[in-house]
Design a protein around this motif. Structure first.
Motif, PDB file in Angstrom:
ATOM      1  N   SER A   6      60.008  95.036  22.736  1.00  0.00           N
ATOM      2  CA  SER A   6      60.198  93.595  23.075  1.00  0.00           C
ATOM      3  C   SER A   6      60.816  93.272  24.446  1.00  0.00           C
ATOM      4  N   GLN A   8      62.560  91.085  27.416  1.00  0.00           N
ATOM      5  CA  GLN A   8      63.190  89.830  27.636  1.00  0.00           C
ATOM      6  C   GLN A   8      63.221  89.867  29.012  1.00  0.00           C
ATOM      7  N   ALA A  63      66.368  81.718  30.027  1.00  0.00           N
ATOM      8  CA  ALA A  63      65.387  81.150  29.270  1.00  0.00           C
ATOM      9  C   ALA A  63      64.250  80.309  30.016  1.00  0.00           C
ATOM     10  N   PRO A  65      60.229  78.584  30.436  1.00  0.00           N
ATOM     11  CA  PRO A  65      58.976  78.067  29.715  1.00  0.00           C
ATOM     12  C   PRO A  65      58.258  79.269  29.414  1.00  0.00           C
ATOM     13  N   LEU A  66      57.336  79.092  28.146  1.00  0.00           N
ATOM     14  CA  LEU A  66      56.515  80.314  28.039  1.00  0.00           C
ATOM     15  C   LEU A  66      55.708  80.611  28.885  1.00  0.00           C
ATOM     16  N   ALA A  67      54.907  79.664  29.508  1.00  0.00           N
ATOM     17  CA  ALA A  67      53.887  79.905  30.341  1.00  0.00           C
ATOM     18  C   ALA A  67      54.446  80.576  31.778  1.00  0.00           C
ATOM     19  N   LYS A  69      57.250  82.555  31.777  1.00  0.00           N
ATOM     20  CA  LYS A  69      57.642  83.719  31.156  1.00  0.00           C
ATOM     21  C   LYS A  69      56.475  84.587  31.341  1.00  0.00           C
ATOM     22  N   ARG A  70      55.274  84.057  30.763  1.00  0.00           N
ATOM     23  CA  ARG A  70      54.089  85.086  30.763  1.00  0.00           C
ATOM     24  C   ARG A  70      53.792  85.229  32.363  1.00  0.00           C
TER      25      ARG A  70
END
Length: 75
Positions: A6, A8, A63, A65-67, A69-70
């Motif tokens: 996983s 991070q 942290a 935003p998901l986009a 991070k991807r």
């Protein structure tokens, strides 16, 4: 040693003792490693794609935003 893959993201806030290996203000990928966490260490992936243990105190979790991070993980 069991280690989950996983991923991070953390940012380096101090590189004392590791100036040749870590850059301040740079985002790094960390792999979860329960054994390392018990020792207050993080398993950090460097530019070579290899992972090494570093003191947790040198980093802060971030942290995104998901986009974002991807995109960072895909880069």
């Amino acid at each position: 040693m069991t280690k989950s893959r996983s991923k991070q993201l953390v940012i380096c806030v101090d590189n004392e003792g590791y100036a040749a290996s870590l850059e301040k203000r740079k985002i790094y990928v960390t792999l979860r490693d329960a054994a390392a966490e018990k020792l207050d260490m993080l398993r950090i992936v460097d530019e070579s794609g290899e992972d090494y243990l570093y003191p947790k105190s040198l980093f802060r979790s971030i942290a995104l935003p998901l986009a974002v991070k991807r995109a960072v993980l895909a880069a």
